[in-house]
Design an enzyme around this catalytic site. Structure first.
Site: not given
Ligand code: NAD
Length: 357
Positions: A142, A191, A223, A247, A251
């Site tokens: 980001y 990852k 994942d 992020d 959620d």
């Protein structure tokens, strides 16, 4: 303890829910012999209306001079046509960066009394779960290099994920420190089978884990983590992860609790000053109707006492009062079905919690 708390009530239901949290904090201060003073500052749409910009300098200065910051929520349809860099939500990035907040702590707790609200089956949820997501907030993709360039298929856009050892260690220490105050388990999510930045992340976390022998440490690919959160959320205690993975996973984990009006969050930096806020937005559809659930903001106040001021007994008292009120069956409208009787208003729910305190 004497503390100065900056209040950023913001827009929509922001003022109602922040007033509720202040009432609960004042009751807590009286009960435990503290003195909290509160100073309100403008942020978001209301700041645009008064000053033309969503984050006036006076607000930044006021927060920097405070011991900690409590935020409601910003935004609403009234300001939807503002240009991108003057939107109410832009103020959130601005204030986080002005206060140097690089960590986001997001608890995702399923209260046994609210089990029916979770979209997960009873046999998965069991007696409930209590996860703390520690998300890196100021690095990664980001904030990385981005732009357009000529690629194999013509013009392409790109973003870059980059993490330094310093940034990884900084967030890792927050996660291990948090785990030491809970059930001493950390799962780091990355990852590393694909990304170089994740391989450095994992190597650094492994090194840190050796410094915290009491903490049970594990790694998981992102994942798999997305699947495990809905397959068996009880396996997690503290999750630590990068900005983008955090992020998305935070959620997902708030969704499996089923109740957006219950979830608090904390943004922390190098100093004890943090910013505490509910995870939900300004709920313009119910603003000004005294229907909002104030619990997420009240629990944000409890997190402030625990993480900024080390007032654990005081934070426990607020959290226990919320538990008791829910166990007694009290609900605001968002926590009940339309056929389940009359819901409590925002003020009534606040009064119930204060009564128990
Ligand atoms: P929202 O979280 O405001 O609302 C989503 C739904 O949940 C609505 O139906 C709302 O009524 C309900 N809800 C949310 N909080 C509640 C509470 N405490 N009690 C009862 N019901 C509650 O999300 P949205 O509708 O997508 O966004 C509305 C505005 O909020 C937008 O302008 C958005 O940009 C802004 N927003 C701000 C923040 C923030 O300030 N941190 C976060 C998210 C969204």
């Amino acid at each position: 303890m004497e503390l100065n708390i900056a209040l950023l009530k913001g827009d929509g239901i922001g003022p109602e829910i922040v007033d509720s949290a202040v009432a609960v904090l004042e009751k807590t201060a009286a009960k435990f012999g503290h003195k909290f003073s509160f100073t309100p500052y403008l942020i978001g749409g209301c700041a645009i209306d008064e000053t033309g910009i969503p984050l006036p300098q006076e607000t930044v200065d006021g927060c920097l001079a405070s011991d900690s910051v409590l935020l409601g929520a910003v935004g609403g349809p009234k300001w939807d046509d503002q240009p991108g860099n003057n939107r109410p939500e832009k103020a959130l990035l601005g204030i986080r960066s002005a206060l140097g907040l690089f960590t986001n702590l997001r608890p995702a707790k399923l209260y046994p009394a609210l089990r029916a609200a979770s979209p997960l089956k009873d046999e998965i949820v069991g007696k409930g779960f209590d996860i703390m997501i520690v998300r890196e907030l100021t690095g990664g993709i980001y904030f990385g290099d981005r732009g357009y360039r000529n690629g194999k298929y013509g013009q392409e856009a790109y973003d870059t994920e980059a993490y330094s050892v310093t940034e990884i260690e900084r967030i890792g220490r927050v996660a291990f420190g948090t785990a030491m105050k809970r059930s001493k388990r950390v799962c780091s999510i990355d990852k590393a089978n694909v990304l170089e930045s994740s391989r450095l992340w994992r190597k650094t976390m492994h090194r840190l884990a050796e410094e915290y022998p009491e903490v049970e440490y594990s790694d998981m690919f992102v994942d798999n983590a997305a699947m495990q959160l809905v397959r068996d959320p009880k396996q997690f205690d503290v999750i630590v992860t990068s900005n983008m993975f955090g992020d998305i996973l935070s959620d997902e984990s708030s969704q499996i609790t089923g109740s957006i009006g219950m979830l608090a969050s904390a943004s922390l930096g190098e100093t004890s000053r943090g910013m505490y806020e509910p995870i939900h937005g300004s709920a313009p559809d119910i603003a000004g109707q005294n229907k909002a659930n104030p619990i997420a903001t009240i629990l944000s106040g409890a997190m402030m006492l625990r993480y900024s001021f080390g007032l654990s007994a005081e934070a426990d008292a607020i959290e226990n009062a919320v538990d008791k009120v829910l166990d007694a069956g009290h609900r605001t409208a968002d926590l009940m079905g339309s056929s389940e009787g009359t819901p409590l208003t925002c003020t009534e729910m606040t009064e119930k919690i204060i009564e128990v305190l």
